[in-house]
Design a protein around this motif. Structure first.
Motif, PDB file in Angstrom:
ATOM      1  N   ARG A  75       0.694  -1.829  -0.523  1.00 29.28           N
ATOM      2  CA  ARG A  75      -0.301   0.205   0.322  1.00 29.28           C
ATOM      3  C   ARG A  75       1.215   1.397  -0.028  1.00 29.28           C
ATOM      4  O   ARG A  75       0.462   2.079  -0.490  1.00 29.28           O
ATOM      5  CB  ARG A  75      -0.982   0.587   1.088  1.00 29.28           C
ATOM      6  CG  ARG A  75      -1.823  -0.651   1.440  1.00 29.28           C
ATOM      7  CD  ARG A  75      -3.004  -0.874   2.036  1.00 29.28           C
ATOM      8  NE  ARG A  75      -2.669  -0.552   3.937  1.00 29.28           N
ATOM      9  CZ  ARG A  75      -2.307  -1.939   4.224  1.00 29.28           C
ATOM     10  NH1 ARG A  75      -2.894  -2.757   4.181  1.00 29.28           N
ATOM     11  NH2 ARG A  75      -1.745  -1.202   5.507  1.00 29.28           N
ATOM     12  N   ALA A  76       2.079   1.088   0.313  1.00 31.54           N
ATOM     13  CA  ALA A  76       2.636   2.587   0.829  1.00 31.54           C
ATOM     14  C   ALA A  76       3.573   2.471  -0.192  1.00 31.54           C
ATOM     15  O   ALA A  76       3.799   3.765  -0.984  1.00 31.54           O
ATOM     16  CB  ALA A  76       3.951   2.793   2.192  1.00 31.54           C
ATOM     17  N   LEU A  77       4.321   1.670  -1.331  1.00 37.19           N
ATOM     18  CA  LEU A  77       4.832   1.808  -1.988  1.00 37.19           C
ATOM     19  C   LEU A  77       3.791   2.407  -3.221  1.00 37.19           C
ATOM     20  O   LEU A  77       3.680   3.390  -4.281  1.00 37.19           O
ATOM     21  CB  LEU A  77       5.291   0.089  -2.660  1.00 37.19           C
ATOM     22  CG  LEU A  77       6.620   0.319  -3.996  1.00 37.19           C
ATOM     23  CD1 LEU A  77       7.745   1.482  -4.024  1.00 37.19           C
ATOM     24  CD2 LEU A  77       6.950  -1.124  -4.440  1.00 37.19           C
ATOM     25  N   GLY A  78       1.519   1.937  -3.454  1.00 31.33           N
ATOM     26  CA  GLY A  78       1.275   2.323  -4.787  1.00 31.33           C
ATOM     27  C   GLY A  78       0.754   3.491  -4.032  1.00 31.33           C
ATOM     28  O   GLY A  78       0.822   4.422  -5.338  1.00 31.33           O
ATOM     29  N   TYR A 111      -3.846  -3.221  -8.645  1.00 29.52           N
ATOM     30  CA  TYR A 111      -3.486  -3.610  -7.477  1.00 29.52           C
ATOM     31  C   TYR A 111      -4.133  -5.831  -8.114  1.00 29.52           C
ATOM     32  O   TYR A 111      -5.449  -5.525  -7.775  1.00 29.52           O
ATOM     33  CB  TYR A 111      -4.715  -4.125  -6.069  1.00 29.52           C
ATOM     34  CG  TYR A 111      -3.299  -2.461  -4.922  1.00 29.52           C
ATOM     35  CD1 TYR A 111      -2.196  -3.152  -4.774  1.00 29.52           C
ATOM     36  CD2 TYR A 111      -3.344  -1.324  -5.458  1.00 29.52           C
ATOM     37  CE1 TYR A 111      -1.831  -2.161  -3.629  1.00 29.52           C
ATOM     38  CE2 TYR A 111      -2.772  -0.227  -4.554  1.00 29.52           C
ATOM     39  CZ  TYR A 111      -1.520  -0.900  -3.928  1.00 29.52           C
ATOM     40  OH  TYR A 111      -0.651  -0.064  -3.413  1.00 29.52           O
ATOM     41  N   GLY A 112      -3.240  -5.969  -7.622  1.00 22.92           N
ATOM     42  CA  GLY A 112      -3.677  -8.060  -7.568  1.00 22.92           C
ATOM     43  C   GLY A 112      -3.998  -8.804  -6.318  1.00 22.92           C
ATOM     44  O   GLY A 112      -3.381  -8.811  -5.688  1.00 22.92           O
ATOM     45  N   SER A 121     -10.533   0.784   2.618  1.00 25.96           N
ATOM     46  CA  SER A 121     -10.011   2.214   2.562  1.00 25.96           C
ATOM     47  C   SER A 121      -8.554   2.797   3.060  1.00 25.96           C
ATOM     48  O   SER A 121      -8.529   3.352   3.195  1.00 25.96           O
ATOM     49  CB  SER A 121     -11.218   2.743   4.151  1.00 25.96           C
ATOM     50  OG  SER A 121     -10.681   1.703   5.458  1.00 25.96           O
ATOM     51  N   LEU A 122      -8.444   1.105   2.625  1.00 21.86           N
ATOM     52  CA  LEU A 122      -6.682   1.189   3.733  1.00 21.86           C
ATOM     53  C   LEU A 122      -6.299   1.663   1.691  1.00 21.86           C
ATOM     54  O   LEU A 122      -4.939   1.815   1.769  1.00 21.86           O
ATOM     55  CB  LEU A 122      -6.607  -0.028   3.843  1.00 21.86           C
ATOM     56  CG  LEU A 122      -6.901  -0.338   5.756  1.00 21.86           C
ATOM     57  CD1 LEU A 122      -5.980  -1.719   6.050  1.00 21.86           C
ATOM     58  CD2 LEU A 122      -6.279   0.735   6.567  1.00 21.86           C
ATOM     59  N   ILE A 123      -6.775   0.592   0.790  1.00 23.27           N
ATOM     60  CA  ILE A 123      -5.835   1.140  -0.758  1.00 23.27           C
ATOM     61  C   ILE A 123      -6.420   2.251  -1.034  1.00 23.27           C
ATOM     62  O   ILE A 123      -6.970   2.848  -0.483  1.00 23.27           O
ATOM     63  CB  ILE A 123      -7.329   0.201  -1.617  1.00 23.27           C
ATOM     64  CG1 ILE A 123      -6.452  -1.147  -0.784  1.00 23.27           C
ATOM     65  CG2 ILE A 123      -6.067  -0.051  -3.310  1.00 23.27           C
ATOM     66  CD1 ILE A 123      -5.710  -2.257  -0.474  1.00 23.27           C
ATOM     67  N   GLU A 172      -6.809   1.117  -8.847  1.00 15.52           N
ATOM     68  CA  GLU A 172      -7.289  -0.377  -8.817  1.00 15.52           C
ATOM     69  C   GLU A 172      -6.923  -1.747  -8.224  1.00 15.52           C
ATOM     70  O   GLU A 172      -6.262  -1.652  -8.344  1.00 15.52           O
ATOM     71  CB  GLU A 172      -7.637   0.300 -10.233  1.00 15.52           C
ATOM     72  CG  GLU A 172      -8.729  -1.121 -10.989  1.00 15.52           C
ATOM     73  CD  GLU A 172      -8.668  -1.109 -12.336  1.00 15.52           C
ATOM     74  OE1 GLU A 172      -9.499  -1.043 -12.860  1.00 15.52           O
ATOM     75  OE2 GLU A 172      -7.362  -0.364 -12.562  1.00 15.52           O
ATOM     76  N   VAL A 173      -8.127  -1.713  -8.398  1.00 15.93           N
ATOM     77  CA  VAL A 173      -8.391  -3.205  -7.860  1.00 15.93           C
ATOM     78  C   VAL A 173      -8.441  -4.773  -8.518  1.00 15.93           C
ATOM     79  O   VAL A 173      -9.738  -4.368  -8.265  1.00 15.93           O
ATOM     80  CB  VAL A 173      -8.805  -3.685  -5.959  1.00 15.93           C
ATOM     81  CG1 VAL A 173      -8.488  -4.872  -4.703  1.00 15.93           C
ATOM     82  CG2 VAL A 173      -8.322  -2.479  -5.123  1.00 15.93           C
ATOM     83  N   LEU A 174      -8.101  -5.717  -8.677  1.00 19.76           N
ATOM     84  CA  LEU A 174      -9.037  -7.203  -9.545  1.00 19.76           C
ATOM     85  C   LEU A 174      -8.235  -8.166  -9.266  1.00 19.76           C
ATOM     86  O   LEU A 174      -7.200  -7.801  -8.132  1.00 19.76           O
ATOM     87  CB  LEU A 174      -8.056  -6.793 -10.854  1.00 19.76           C
ATOM     88  CG  LEU A 174      -9.100  -4.846 -11.697  1.00 19.76           C
ATOM     89  CD1 LEU A 174      -7.949  -4.525 -12.758  1.00 19.76           C
ATOM     90  CD2 LEU A 174     -10.016  -5.196 -12.099  1.00 19.76           C
ATOM     91  N   GLY A 175      -8.731  -8.568  -9.683  1.00 23.54           N
ATOM     92  CA  GLY A 175      -7.930 -10.136  -9.866  1.00 23.54           C
ATOM     93  C   GLY A 175      -6.666 -10.211  -9.729  1.00 23.54           C
ATOM     94  O   GLY A 175      -5.699  -9.343 -10.888  1.00 23.54           O
ATOM     95  N   HIS A 176      -5.794 -11.405  -9.420  1.00 26.42           N
ATOM     96  CA  HIS A 176      -4.437 -11.242  -9.714  1.00 26.42           C
ATOM     97  C   HIS A 176      -3.975 -11.514 -10.877  1.00 26.42           C
ATOM     98  O   HIS A 176      -3.573 -10.915 -12.035  1.00 26.42           O
ATOM     99  CB  HIS A 176      -3.849 -12.699  -9.071  1.00 26.42           C
ATOM    100  CG  HIS A 176      -3.313 -12.692  -7.421  1.00 26.42           C
ATOM    101  ND1 HIS A 176      -4.499 -13.019  -6.827  1.00 26.42           N
ATOM    102  CD2 HIS A 176      -2.948 -11.969  -6.720  1.00 26.42           C
ATOM    103  CE1 HIS A 176      -4.347 -12.593  -5.575  1.00 26.42           C
ATOM    104  NE2 HIS A 176      -3.033 -11.741  -5.343  1.00 26.42           N
ATOM    105  N   ALA A 177      -4.687 -12.568 -12.006  1.00 29.04           N
ATOM    106  CA  ALA A 177      -4.909 -12.396 -13.309  1.00 29.04           C
ATOM    107  C   ALA A 177      -4.938 -11.411 -14.579  1.00 29.04           C
ATOM    108  O   ALA A 177      -4.437 -10.379 -14.887  1.00 29.04           O
ATOM    109  CB  ALA A 177      -5.525 -13.508 -14.379  1.00 29.04           C
TER     110      ALA A 177
END
Length: 472
Positions: free
Chosen positions: A32-35, A47-48, A56-58, A63-68
């Motif tokens: 999260r800090a690096l992002g 984010y994967g 709220s921490l993101i 953007e948050v998605l699945g890994h693939a």
């Protein structure tokens, strides 16, 4: 002007072009800090994660998605998860094929695994380009913006283009990438954050040993001897008096030990007649520890100054002063000013203050932020010329303090010299030998050796003649 401008632009990150999207696997503290830092620097971040729900921490703009799905959106994927969770990445081998994977993980102890985490990741995903990086920067530093102490980011990897992509991202974040070579260097980079003051071990252990020796030595002469032969209980000396004898002895001895390896190096080079042979390992380690020894010596000198300033506040000092005044009043004596002692006292204090000032100056110039702002000649002038001047002043400070006691038998309790006499051994030896080394006949010869002259050249003219003849 044009040349300097082009060099500056080559080193600076390209801010005119749009930043490429960066994918981060892992939504922990560091991820999260690096992002957040990347978003602030203009990088689109995806984010994967196992859970695609927005937390709220993101970071807000991430953007948050699945890994693939997240991996498909970026060429550079930062793996911000622990090594024990790497196995799930094998199910994404096809998606991650050809991608640049940045391993940022650290271990709990040195050499925890046979291979580094980055090498292990490369074995799991041979089709990906693995680069080690960002593991020497803390999440706290990224979040708080206090990156001055950890601005360098060590990078290593087998693919040159992949390393360059990661180094460009590092520059884009305002950090300094340091190329450490191939992925074989990953083990060293992963061990770096786990090392506890690696350059301070020898100075700390040496200081600890000398400190204990001086403490018990002073305790025996100033407390135990007085109690046995004079029946005076001065055990309270342990709080102020004994430490204030140990601190200057430690400061002066360690200060001398800072310049002693340079003396040994000069003697060895004069004896060998060449500079092209390595010094013994013990001397190499000693010379590398000179900065740390000097800073520890400065700390002891500072403690000595503080303890000396509070000495008049002690009950013992007040009692001794009042006792002397009452004794003079009862005996109706008037003590006149001894100008010789007054000169010695003022000279002793002046030498100590000037020496301490130069000592502090040496410590300040050893700081990277200061040493980087001066050239090599200026740095050498301060550390060498002013350093020896500070050593002379501090040595004179100690000699004036106890010079009158050198030939006084009462100063040798149990036939042992006082602690300040022991503290003069190393600095006096250094100054005497240095005085010999600066004689023109010796200094000129040593300068020639350090400029490349050899008493017995490695390749003599006869050897060169034989080689040339055989070549013909």
């Amino acid at each position: 002007m044009n040349k300097n401008s082009s060099n500056t632009m080559a080193l600076a990150p390209n801010t005119s072009n749009k930043r490429e999207t960066v994918c981060i696997f892992g939504t922990g503290d560091f991820g999260r800090a690096l992002g957040q830092k990347m978003i602030q620097s203009g990088y689109p971040v995806v984010y994967g994660s196992r859970s695609t729900q927005i937390s709220s921490l993101i970071p807000k703009d991430a953007e948050v998605l699945g890994h693939a799905e997240a991996a498909q959106k970026a060429a550079v994927i930062i793996i911000a998860i622990q090594r024990q969770h790497y196995n799930f990445l094998t199910t994404l081998a096809e998606v991650l094929h050809g991608k640049v994977l940045v391993d940022i993980s650290n271990n709990l102890k040195l050499n925890q695994y046979p291979e580094s985490n980055a090498e292990y990741l490369a074995q799991l995903l041979p089709g990906s380009k693995v680069v080690k990086g960002f593991n020497t920067v803390s999440a706290w530093a990224l979040q708080s913006g206090t990156l001055d102490a950890s601005r360098q980011v060590f990078i290593c990897g087998d693919d040159v283009e992949a390393k360059q992509m990661v180094m460009n991202i590092v520059r884009g974040l305002g950090l300094t990438p340091v190329d450490k070579g191939s992925l074989l260097a990953a083990q060293e980079i992963e061990n770096y954050p786990l090392q506890l003051f690696p350059m301070w071990k020898f100075p700390i252990f040496l200081s600890l040993g000398l400190g204990l020796f001086f403490f018990f030595y002073s305790l025996a002469l100033d407390v135990i001897h007085t109690y046995i032969y004079e029946n005076n209980n001065f055990s309270f000396f342990i709080a102020i008096t004994v430490p204030n004898r140990v601190f200057p002895a430690m400061a002066l001895t360690l200060f001398g030990l800072v310049y002693l390896p340079g003396i040994f190096a000069a003697i060895i080079q004069l004896y060998r007649g060449t500079k092209y042979r390595r010094f013994p390992d013990w001397l190499d380690r000693w010379m590398l520890a000179r900065k740390q020894l000097g800073l520890i010596a400065l700390a002891f000198a500072s403690l000595h100054a503080v303890f000396t300033l509070v000495t008049p506040l002690r009950a013992f000092s007040s009692w001794r002063t009042s006792r002397q005044i009452i004794s003079q009043a009862l005996s109706n004596e008037t003590v006149t000013l001894d100008h010789t002692n007054a000169w010695l006292s003022d000279s002793y204090l002046a030498m100590g203050m000037l020496g301490f000032f130069l000592f502090v100056l040496l410590g300040i110039t050893s700081l990277p932020s200061v040493s980087n702002s001066v050239n090599w000649r200026e740095f050498r002038f301060v550390q060498s010329k002013l350093g020896y001047l500070a050593l002379i002043l501090c040595t004179a400070h100690a000699m004036i303090y106890g010079g009158k006691w050198f030939l006084n038998p009462s100063a040798y309790k149990w036939y042992l010299p006082d602690i300040y006499m022991l503290s003069l051994v190393v600095p006096c030896a250094v100054l005497v030998v240095k005085f010999v080394l600066i004689f023109p006949c010796v200094d000129k010869h040593l300068t020639r050796i350090r400029q490349g002259w050899e008493r017995k050249p490695r390749y003599s003219e006869r050897s060169n003649h034989i080689i040339n003849k055989s070549a013909v």
